[in-house]
Design an enzyme around this catalytic site. Structure first.
Site, short mmCIF file in Angstrom:
data_model
loop_
_atom_site.label_atom_id
_atom_site.label_comp_id
_atom_site.label_asym_id
_atom_site.label_seq_id
_atom_site.Cartn_x
_atom_site.Cartn_y
_atom_site.Cartn_z
CB CYS A 195 23.40 10.00 23.72
SG CYS A 195 23.76 9.73 21.98
CB CYS A 220 15.28 7.28 22.66
SG CYS A 220 14.41 6.22 23.83
FE1 SF4 Z 1 22.57 7.97 21.14
FE2 SF4 Z 1 20.12 6.97 20.64
FE3 SF4 Z 1 22.19 6.18 19.18
FE4 SF4 Z 1 22.04 5.47 21.76
S1 SF4 Z 1 20.68 4.85 20.15
S2 SF4 Z 1 23.88 6.18 20.64
S3 SF4 Z 1 21.03 7.29 22.65
S4 SF4 Z 1 21.38 8.30 19.31
#
Ligand code: SF4
Length: 283
Positions: A195, A220
């Site tokens: 990401c 997030c």
């Molecule tokens: Fe992507 Fe959030 Fe999953 Fe990490 S936790 S892989 S930033 S979606």
């Protein structure tokens, strides 16, 4: 305000946190800002705990830096992992890279891998410390240096809130602080490997995080923030942010950025009309 004065202000705030808000903990994601606080806390604040969230999808460079911090400072950074049952269920139902498919699926992944472990890390604490800076994102413009985090039920301190990116890099250089090798590859902000990507000149410093989403909603869940009314805020400030970034790395991003732009143009062509980003983005 000079860098020395800014350091003094941060130290005063950390003195207060250590004295008045014990037990307090610093959430360390091993980005540049967090390395400033890691250095200060490791050298001066033995009673402030340090923790990190290992989502299971971090880049190798971040693990290397974790080890370097342990070797250099001799501090114990407590690592919190996501609930394996929740991760297994999510992946079984949605696939390993479902975060690319919708904002909801992305937020679910962040919730399982970050938000829930954060709640465990903060349990029993009276305050937590973050490396947030105001000019990192539109969602961070209206944060306060000290505010009550209602979602987690404790005080939240962001001592670097009004630092510029140049301040951060000046501190790292002045105190010879180790930093994530990804910064030298054009990564302005560092998170999970799938990401996060490098940015190019002219891009906002958070453009490399969840780059397929609207910048106004990119968080997030760890730092919900307060949304600004207009996306134009980004374009007005983009220039100064990029100037900061370019200054900080003495132009090395420009060269790498041009190269990367060409690569991305090629990738765009290959992707055609498909909105889904590549499953394995080059890191
Ligand atoms: Fe992507 Fe959030 Fe999953 Fe990490 S936790 S892989 S930033 S979606």
């Amino acid at each position: 305000m000079s860098l020395d004065q800014k350091i003094t202000e941060v130290r005063k705030l950390l003195d207060k946190v250590q004295a008045d808000y014990a037990p307090a903990a610093f959430a360390n994601s091993f980005g540049a800002e967090d390395m400033v606080l890691t250095d200060m806390i490791a050298r001066h604040y033995p009673n402030i705990g340090v923790f990190t969230l290992d989502t299971g999808r971090l880049p190798e460079e971040t693990y290397s830096l974790m080890q370097e911090v342990a070797d250099r400072y001799g501090i114990r950074v407590r690592i919190y992992f996501p609930d394996p049952v929740a991760v297994e269920a999510y992946v079984a139902q949605n696939g390993p890279n479902a975060f690319y498919d919708s904002v909801d699926l992305r937020k679910s992944c962040c919730h399982i891998r970050k938000v829930e472990p954060l709640k465990r890390a903060l349990s029993g604490k009276r305050a937590w410390i973050t490396g947030l800076r105001r000019d990192q994102a539109p969602t961070r413009k209206d944060l306060a240096q000290s505010e009550f985090d209602a979602a987690n039920g404790l005080q939240k301190f962001s001592p670097l809130l009004d630092w510029s990116l140049s301040d951060v890099w000046a501190y790292l250089k002045q105190f010879d602080v180790p930093y994530n090798a990804l910064h030298d590859k054009g990564y302005a902000s560092i998170g999970c490997a799938p990401c996060t990507r490098a940015i190019t000149p002219g891009e906002d410093i958070r453009a490399g995080r969840w780059w397929w989403e609207d910048p106004e909603i990119k968080e997030c869940g760890l730092h919900p923030g307060k949304r600004r009314a207009s996306a134009s805020v980004i374009s007005v400030e983009k220039k100064s942010l990029m100037e900061d970034l370019a200054l900080s790395h003495q132009g090395q991003y420009q060269e790498k950025g041009e190269e990367r732009k060409e690569q991305e143009k090629e990738q765009e062509k290959e992707r055609g009309e498909h909105a889904r980003p590549p499953a394995a983005f080059p890191v």
